[in-house]
Design a protein around this motif. Structure first.
Motif, short mmCIF file in Angstrom:
data_model
loop_
_atom_site.label_atom_id
_atom_site.label_comp_id
_atom_site.label_asym_id
_atom_site.label_seq_id
_atom_site.Cartn_x
_atom_site.Cartn_y
_atom_site.Cartn_z
N GLU A 228 0.86 -1.19 0.00
CA GLU A 228 0.00 0.00 0.00
C GLU A 228 0.90 1.25 0.00
O GLU A 228 1.11 1.89 1.03
CB GLU A 228 -0.94 0.01 1.20
CG GLU A 228 -1.99 1.12 1.10
CD GLU A 228 -2.98 1.10 2.25
OE1 GLU A 228 -3.88 1.96 2.25
OE2 GLU A 228 -2.86 0.24 3.14
N ASP B 297 -9.58 -0.72 -0.60
CA ASP B 297 -10.41 -1.27 0.48
C ASP B 297 -11.05 -2.60 0.08
O ASP B 297 -11.26 -3.48 0.93
CB ASP B 297 -11.49 -0.27 0.88
CG ASP B 297 -10.92 0.91 1.67
OD1 ASP B 297 -9.82 0.76 2.26
OD2 ASP B 297 -11.55 1.98 1.68
N LYS C 230 -8.46 -5.21 0.58
CA LYS C 230 -8.25 -5.41 2.02
C LYS C 230 -9.34 -6.31 2.62
O LYS C 230 -9.10 -7.06 3.57
CB LYS C 230 -8.27 -4.07 2.75
CG LYS C 230 -7.00 -3.25 2.60
CD LYS C 230 -7.12 -1.95 3.38
CE LYS C 230 -5.85 -1.13 3.31
NZ LYS C 230 -5.97 0.16 4.05
#
Length: 338
Positions: free
Chosen positions: A223, A276, A279
Motif C-alpha cells: 500500500e 479497500d 483489504k
C-alpha cells in the motif's frame, strides 16, 4: 416514399448549422474489457463530440482488442484501422521517450491533477513525438504498486530473482535494475501468466487488479504510491483532415487539458476504491512501508531519471527543462508527490 421519410428523419437529427457537413462514424478502439471505466470515458467523449458536431460525427466504441492488440493501438490510429485509440506509450520501449517522464516513480500523486498536468505539459512535445497521429489528450491512472503471488515485497532487494510483469518501459528498467526478470504482456494477459507461474508479480492499479481477476492469483500488496502509467487518446490524421472546420472544432473542444481531467478523475476514483476492496478479501495481505523502506525505494529509483534524461537528449529535447516544466504543472494542479 419510405426513402424520402428516412431522409427527412436523418436530416432532422442534424443541427441546421451542420447540415452541409459530411457525416462521420468514428471507430473508437481500446483493449480493456467493456466493464472497465475507460469504456464509459470513451462513450462520454464520443457523445460530447457528437453533440458539439450537431450530430454529424457519430461513434462506436470497440473494447477488448476487437480491432487489434493492445501494443498496436498507436499504429492502428496512424494507419486508419481505428479512428481514435487508447494508447499506453510505455508498451513500446524507446519509441516515446519524452512522455516517459510521467512513468518515473514517486512523481505524481493524483489521477485528475496528474492527468491535467501531463496533458498540458506534453502537448508541445507530442507534435514531434507523436507526429504520425493527431494527439488528442494525455492522462494517467492513480498511483499504483506491486502485487505478488509468491512473497511480500518490502524493500528493493526483494525484487532480485523475481519474474515481474511491468506496467511500462520505466518499470521494466526498474525491475532489471533491481535484479529481477521482466515478463512482457498486455493487461488482459496478466492473470494467465501469473497463474501459470510465468510471472511472480505485477505492477498494476488497485481497481484493475479486481477487474482483470488478478486478485485470484496474487496475495501480497504494497500500500504505497510507487508509480503511475501514462496514456493517450490519439486520432487518425486523415480522418480529422476530412472534416469541416466546425467538425474539427467539435473534436478540438474535447481534445484538451480539461477533457484529460474528465478522463483521469473517474478512472482514478475507480482504482482508488480497489484498495479497500482488496483489504476485505480473505487470504490477502495489504501492508504499508515504513519511511525508511520508502527512502530505500526512492534511492533505488534515482538511476531511472538519468536513463530517461539520456533518452530524451537523443530526441534533441532538453530533459532538465522538460522535467522542470512537468514538475511546475504538477505543482499547479496539486499532483506533485511529496
Amino acid at each position: 416514399m419510405r426513402k424520402t421519410l428516412l431522409a427527412l428523419l436523418l436530416a432532422a437529427s442534424v443541427t441546421p448549422a451542420f447540415a452541409q457537413d459530411k457525416t462521420f462514424e468514428l471507430k473508437l478502439s481500446h483493449w480493456v474489457p467493456a466493464s472497465h471505466p475507460l469504456q464509459k470515458a470513451l462513450e462520454d467523449w464520443g457523445s460530447a463530440v457528437e453533440k458539439e458536431s450537431g450530430g454529424t460525427i457519430k461513434y462506436k466504441v470497440f473494447p477488448a482488442q476487437q480491432l487489434g492488440k493492445a501494443f498496436d493501438h498507436y499504429d492502428m490510429a496512424r494507419d486508419g484501422i481505428a479512428d481514435v485509440t487508447y494508447v499506453n506509450p510505455g508498451y513500446q520501449p524507446g519509441r516515446f521517450p519524452i512522455i516517459g517522464a510521467g512513468e518515473l516513480p514517486f512523481l505524481m500523486s493524483d489521477a485528475k491533477g496528474g492527468s491535467m498536468a501531463l496533458d498540458s505539459w506534453y502537448r508541445k512535445y507530442a507534435e514531434k513525438e507523436m507526429k504520425d497521429v493527431k494527439f488528442c489528450l494525455g492522462f494517467i491512472h492513480s498511483p499504483s504498486t506491486f502485487h505478488s503471488r509468491t512473497k511480500k515485497i518490502v524493500v528493493p532487494d526483494d525484487i532480485k530473482g523475481m519474474k515481474i510483469r511491468p506496467a511500462h518501459a520505466t518499470m521494466a528498467n526498474f525491475v532489471t535494475l533491481l535484479g529481477g526478470t521482466n515478463v512482457q504482456s498486455s493487461a488482459p494477459e496478466v492473470r494467465d501468466i501469473i497463474e501459470r507461474g510465468v510471472a511472480d508479480a505485477v505492477t498494476f492499479p488497485w481497481g484493475s487488479v479486481l477487474l482483470f481477476g488478478i486478485d485470484k492469483v496474487t496475495k501480497y500488496h504494497i500500500e504505497a504510491p510507487l508509480y503511475v502509467t501514462t496514456f493517450a487518446f490519439v486520432m487518425n490524421k486523415d480522418k480529422y483532415a476530412q472534416m469541416s472546420d466546425r467538425q474539427k472544432k467539435a473534436i478540438d473542444n474535447n481534445c484538451n487539458t480539461e477533457a484529460a481531467g474528465r478522463v483521469g478523475e473517474p478512472w482514478g476514483k475507480y482504482e482508488n476504491a480497489g484498495v479497500d476492496k482488496i483489504k476485505a478479501l480473505p487470504d490477502h495481505e495489504v501492508y504499508r512501508l515504513t519511511p525508511d523502506q520508502i527512502a530505500l525505494w526512492k534511492k533505488a529509483s534515482e538511476p531511472l531519471v538519468k536513463t530517461w534524461s539520456d533518452n530524451v537528449k537523443k530526441t534533441g529535447a532538453d530533459p532538465d527543462a522538460a522535467m522542470k516544466e512537468l514538475r511546475a504543472e504538477l505543482t499547479k494542479n496539486n499532483a506533485l508527490a511529496q
